[in-house]
Design a protein around this motif. Structure first.
Motif, PDB file in Angstrom:
ATOM      1  N   ILE A   3       0.877  -1.169   0.000  1.00 15.38           N
ATOM      2  CA  ILE A   3       0.000   0.000   0.000  1.00 15.38           C
ATOM      3  C   ILE A   3       0.914   1.219   0.000  1.00 15.38           C
ATOM      4  CG2 ILE A   3      -1.730   1.236   1.389  1.00 15.38           C
ATOM      5  CD1 ILE A   3      -2.129  -1.681   2.728  1.00 15.38           C
ATOM      6  N   LEU A   4       0.608   2.208  -0.822  1.00 11.97           N
ATOM      7  CA  LEU A   4       1.497   3.383  -0.854  1.00 11.97           C
ATOM      8  C   LEU A   4       0.697   4.665  -1.032  1.00 11.97           C
ATOM      9  CD1 LEU A   4       4.797   3.949  -2.709  1.00 11.97           C
ATOM     10  CD2 LEU A   4       2.841   5.348  -3.398  1.00 11.97           C
ATOM     11  N   THR A   5       1.079   5.685  -0.270  1.00 17.97           N
ATOM     12  CA  THR A   5       0.545   7.011  -0.580  1.00 17.97           C
ATOM     13  C   THR A   5       1.522   8.108  -0.157  1.00 17.97           C
ATOM     14  OG1 THR A   5      -1.490   8.326  -0.716  1.00 17.97           O
ATOM     15  CG2 THR A   5      -0.845   7.628   1.486  1.00 17.97           C
ATOM     16  N   GLY A   6       1.300   9.299  -0.715  1.00 15.20           N
ATOM     17  CA  GLY A   6       2.149  10.447  -0.401  1.00 15.20           C
ATOM     18  C   GLY A   6       1.317  11.567   0.190  1.00 15.20           C
ATOM     19  N   PHE A   7       1.904  12.284   1.147  1.00 14.69           N
ATOM     20  CA  PHE A   7       1.254  13.472   1.720  1.00 14.69           C
ATOM     21  C   PHE A   7       2.016  14.680   1.206  1.00 14.69           C
ATOM     22  CE2 PHE A   7       1.061  10.075   5.019  1.00 14.69           C
ATOM     23  CZ  PHE A   7      -0.297   9.805   4.931  1.00 14.69           C
ATOM     24  N   GLN A   8       1.314  15.530   0.485  1.00 17.57           N
ATOM     25  CA  GLN A   8       2.016  16.685  -0.100  1.00 17.57           C
ATOM     26  C   GLN A   8       2.052  17.849   0.886  1.00 17.57           C
ATOM     27  OE1 GLN A   8       1.244  17.676  -4.230  1.00 17.57           O
ATOM     28  NE2 GLN A   8       1.178  19.828  -3.664  1.00 17.57           N
ATOM     29  N   PRO A   9       3.249  18.276   1.281  1.00 18.57           N
ATOM     30  CA  PRO A   9       3.330  19.319   2.325  1.00 18.57           C
ATOM     31  C   PRO A   9       3.254  20.728   1.741  1.00 18.57           C
ATOM     32  CG  PRO A   9       5.523  18.558   1.818  1.00 18.57           C
ATOM     33  CD  PRO A   9       4.603  17.831   0.879  1.00 18.57           C
ATOM     34  N   TYR A  41       9.000  16.912  -3.188  1.00 18.51           N
ATOM     35  CA  TYR A  41       9.308  17.335  -4.573  1.00 18.51           C
ATOM     36  C   TYR A  41       8.032  17.915  -5.204  1.00 18.51           C
ATOM     37  CZ  TYR A  41      13.786  14.697  -5.035  1.00 18.51           C
ATOM     38  OH  TYR A  41      15.062  14.225  -4.935  1.00 18.51           O
ATOM     39  N   HIS A  42       6.916  17.238  -4.976  1.00 15.49           N
ATOM     40  CA  HIS A  42       5.656  17.728  -5.550  1.00 15.49           C
ATOM     41  C   HIS A  42       5.272  19.087  -4.965  1.00 15.49           C
ATOM     42  CE1 HIS A  42       4.887  13.526  -7.032  1.00 15.49           C
ATOM     43  NE2 HIS A  42       4.506  14.261  -8.054  1.00 15.49           N
ATOM     44  N   ALA A  43       5.553  19.264  -3.662  1.00 16.33           N
ATOM     45  CA  ALA A  43       5.184  20.542  -3.033  1.00 16.33           C
ATOM     46  C   ALA A  43       5.932  21.717  -3.663  1.00 16.33           C
ATOM     47  CB  ALA A  43       5.460  20.483  -1.534  1.00 16.33           C
ATOM     48  N   ALA A 130       6.036   7.715 -11.070  1.00 15.58           N
ATOM     49  CA  ALA A 130       7.324   7.127 -10.677  1.00 15.58           C
ATOM     50  C   ALA A 130       7.323   6.791  -9.181  1.00 15.58           C
ATOM     51  CB  ALA A 130       8.459   8.091 -11.019  1.00 15.58           C
ATOM     52  N   ASP A 131       6.736   7.679  -8.357  1.00 12.43           N
ATOM     53  CA  ASP A 131       6.618   7.418  -6.911  1.00 12.43           C
ATOM     54  C   ASP A 131       5.962   6.073  -6.644  1.00 12.43           C
ATOM     55  OD1 ASP A 131       7.462   9.862  -5.813  1.00 12.43           O
ATOM     56  OD2 ASP A 131       5.471  10.764  -6.018  1.00 12.43           O
ATOM     57  N   ILE A 132       4.931   5.818  -7.418  1.00 18.21           N
ATOM     58  CA  ILE A 132       4.097   4.623  -7.184  1.00 18.21           C
ATOM     59  C   ILE A 132       4.770   3.380  -7.766  1.00 18.21           C
ATOM     60  CG2 ILE A 132       1.864   3.572  -7.758  1.00 18.21           C
ATOM     61  CD1 ILE A 132       0.750   6.529  -7.835  1.00 18.21           C
ATOM     62  N   LEU A 133       5.283   3.520  -9.002  1.00 17.17           N
ATOM     63  CA  LEU A 133       5.816   2.342  -9.713  1.00 17.17           C
ATOM     64  C   LEU A 133       7.180   1.920  -9.165  1.00 17.17           C
ATOM     65  CD1 LEU A 133       4.697   3.493 -13.277  1.00 17.17           C
ATOM     66  CD2 LEU A 133       3.567   1.816 -11.786  1.00 17.17           C
ATOM     67  N   LEU A 139      -1.790  -1.004  -4.071  1.00 11.63           N
ATOM     68  CA  LEU A 139      -2.977  -0.236  -3.703  1.00 11.63           C
ATOM     69  C   LEU A 139      -2.568   1.178  -3.296  1.00 11.63           C
ATOM     70  CD1 LEU A 139      -6.041  -0.873  -3.270  1.00 11.63           C
ATOM     71  CD2 LEU A 139      -5.522  -0.968  -0.832  1.00 11.63           C
ATOM     72  N   VAL A 140      -3.244   2.183  -3.891  1.00  9.38           N
ATOM     73  CA  VAL A 140      -2.878   3.568  -3.611  1.00  9.38           C
ATOM     74  C   VAL A 140      -4.101   4.343  -3.119  1.00  9.38           C
ATOM     75  CG1 VAL A 140      -1.834   5.665  -4.570  1.00  9.38           C
ATOM     76  CG2 VAL A 140      -1.098   3.435  -5.399  1.00  9.38           C
ATOM     77  N   PRO A 141      -4.208   4.561  -1.805  1.00  8.04           N
ATOM     78  CA  PRO A 141      -5.333   5.343  -1.294  1.00  8.04           C
ATOM     79  C   PRO A 141      -5.116   6.836  -1.566  1.00  8.04           C
ATOM     80  CG  PRO A 141      -3.936   4.579   0.530  1.00  8.04           C
ATOM     81  CD  PRO A 141      -3.332   4.052  -0.739  1.00  8.04           C
ATOM     82  N   ASP A 145      -9.662  13.778  -6.181  1.00  8.09           N
ATOM     83  CA  ASP A 145      -8.945  14.670  -7.097  1.00  8.09           C
ATOM     84  C   ASP A 145      -7.697  14.011  -7.702  1.00  8.09           C
ATOM     85  OD1 ASP A 145      -7.876  14.688  -4.494  1.00  8.09           O
ATOM     86  OD2 ASP A 145      -6.799  16.547  -4.892  1.00  8.09           O
ATOM     87  N   GLN A 146      -7.241  12.912  -7.118  1.00 11.02           N
ATOM     88  CA  GLN A 146      -6.027  12.257  -7.606  1.00 11.02           C
ATOM     89  C   GLN A 146      -6.322  11.042  -8.477  1.00 11.02           C
ATOM     90  OE1 GLN A 146      -2.871  13.509  -7.032  1.00 11.02           O
ATOM     91  NE2 GLN A 146      -4.011  15.214  -6.150  1.00 11.02           N
ATOM     92  N   LYS A 147      -7.629  10.788  -8.698  1.00  5.33           N
ATOM     93  CA  LYS A 147      -8.027   9.585  -9.442  1.00  5.33           C
ATOM     94  C   LYS A 147      -7.384   9.568 -10.838  1.00  5.33           C
ATOM     95  CE  LYS A 147     -12.184   7.087 -10.603  1.00  5.33           C
ATOM     96  NZ  LYS A 147     -13.212   7.345 -11.576  1.00  5.33           N
TER      97      LYS A 147
HETATM   98  N1  TRP Z   1      -0.376  14.264  -5.551  1.00  7.85           N
HETATM   99  C1  TRP Z   1      -0.756  13.762  -4.246  1.00  7.85           C
HETATM  100  C2  TRP Z   1      -1.668  14.801  -3.544  1.00  7.85           C
HETATM  101  O1  TRP Z   1      -1.701  15.934  -3.927  1.00  7.85           O
HETATM  102  C3  TRP Z   1       0.463  13.513  -3.378  1.00  7.85           C
HETATM  103  C4  TRP Z   1       1.302  12.417  -3.959  1.00  7.85           C
HETATM  104  C5  TRP Z   1       2.524  12.530  -4.547  1.00  7.85           C
HETATM  105  C6  TRP Z   1       0.947  11.044  -4.020  1.00  7.85           C
HETATM  106  N2  TRP Z   1       2.971  11.331  -4.960  1.00  7.85           N
HETATM  107  C7  TRP Z   1       2.035  10.385  -4.649  1.00  7.85           C
HETATM  108  C8  TRP Z   1      -0.177  10.329  -3.602  1.00  7.85           C
HETATM  109  C9  TRP Z   1       1.999   9.011  -4.873  1.00  7.85           C
HETATM  110  C10 TRP Z   1      -0.217   8.955  -3.847  1.00  7.85           C
HETATM  111  C11 TRP Z   1       0.875   8.302  -4.474  1.00  7.85           C
HETATM  112  O2  TRP Z   1      -2.349  14.450  -2.591  1.00  7.85           O
END
Ligand code: TRP
Ligand code: ADP
Length: 323
Positions: A3-9, A41-43, A130-133, A139-141, A145-147
């Protein structure tokens, strides 16, 4: 199952982020091998100042850990501790059609809002893929808006697999948090940092209490019975109090004779009590930079091990292992 997810700061985490993203991630730690990270990086696509990015990244890590992301159960790290993600992002970019990125709502919405369109903003979904792969996530919760970004991720993975090698990259499944979980802000719209209506998860007591006292109500007077429909106070109370406490508040709403100030005070107390253990944990972590660093280092090492394996596999398949 990974399971993987990112929190954008890109701002302070608020109560909406907690109930919509952090709490589900905490619960999912029990369901599989969880990888969670702070997407700094996304932030950078929205936070321009170095000091601000640094603070927000650290705060986000503290918030997530305080709220129950458990480094013993999951792999928790900061995105830029693993810069290898850019190599995979580049490889993905070379097979990513322009049209796929041009169609992304998130990009179009940001540009429509007047945010300058730069390459980082445009390529955002390729880095997210790339973060996910990179970590073979199954599974990515994510929020609704991220669908579309998950669809882009699957599309890119499939293209790479078709072009270079079957099953080279794992196709992830999105787990979309449904709209039932939308937490209202103090003005009644969806709580969001873009609307300036948020209650941060943590903050000085006085400042936090003031925000609760500012919650919008209708014009019913103290003696009037109050509507239990579309009440921001009740909607937030449902998240923070027990069923019987909510029922008691609803009965008082209907009976009249109690002013909104009293209900706001009750809501405030429920919030303050609910988050007390998290606050304590956060204060302990905040007072020891060494502990935070040690936790993040363990996560970084675990993440790097997985990233290195995937990257090595991909390099060989695409012809970058040239010795
Ligand atoms: N873009 C996601 C958001 O705004 C944050 C995010 C970055 C993310 N990389 C990810 C979420 C990889 C899930 C998987 O909330
Ligand atoms: P914001 O709207 O404040 O910019 P983000 O878009 O960064 O928040 O959201 C990060 C995560 O938090 C997403 O998974 C999103 O679904 C969730 N989230 C944000 N606001 C809310 C809310 N008001 N209610 C429920 N979940 C939310």
């Amino acid at each position: 199952m990974r399971i993987l997810t990112g929190f954008q700061p890109s701002g302070k985490l608020h109560i909406g982020n907690y109930f919509g993203a952090v709490k589900p991630a905490v619960e999912l730690q029990e369901e599989g091998d969880a990888f969670y990270f702070v997407a700094n990086y996304h932030a950078m696509t929205s936070v321009g100042k170095a000091a601000e990015l640094k603070d927000l990244t650290r705060e986000c890590a503290l918030d997530a850990l305080a709220c129950g992301i458990n480094p013993e159960k999951s792999t928790f790290f900061i995105q830029n501790a693993i810069p290898e993600v850019h190599e995979l992002a580049w490889i993905l970019s070379t097979i990513c059609p322009m049209g796929l990125l041009e169609r992304c709502h998130s990009y179009k919405d940001k540009v429509a809002k007047g945010i300058a369109a730069n390459h980082g903003l445009f390529a955002y979904p390729a880095l997210m893929a790339a973060d996910i792969l990179l970590y073979d996530a199954n599974l990515v919760p994510v929020g609704k808006d991220q669908k579309q970004h998950l669809e882009v991720t699957r599309d890119l993975a499939q293209k790479i697999n078709d072009k270079f090698e079957d099953n080279l990259l794992v196709l992830p499944e999105p787990k979309i948090q449904e709209s039932a979980a939308v937490v209202p802000g103090i003005d009644g719209q969806k709580m969001s940092k873009s609307y300036g209506n948020t209650i941060p998860l943590f903050g000085p007591e006085k400042k936090q209490r003031k925000l609760f006292m500012k919650i919008l109500t209708d014009s019913a007077g103290v003696e009037d019975p109050k509507s239990t429909e579309n009440s921001i106070i009740l909607d937030l109370y449902r998240l923070l109090a027990s069923e019987s406490e909510v029922e008691a508040m609803m009965a008082e709403f209907k009976a009249g004779g109690v002013g909104y100030g009293h209900f706001k005070q009750q809501l405030w107390e429920a919030y303050w009590d609910t988050f007390a253990p998290f606050r304590e944990k956060r204060e302990a972590l905040e007072s020891s930079s060494d502990d935070l660093e040690a936790i993040l280092k363990i996560g970084e090492n675990k993440a790097r091990e997985v990233a290195a394996k995937t990257l090595s596999r991909v390099r060989t398949a695409v012809g970058l292992n040239w010795i």
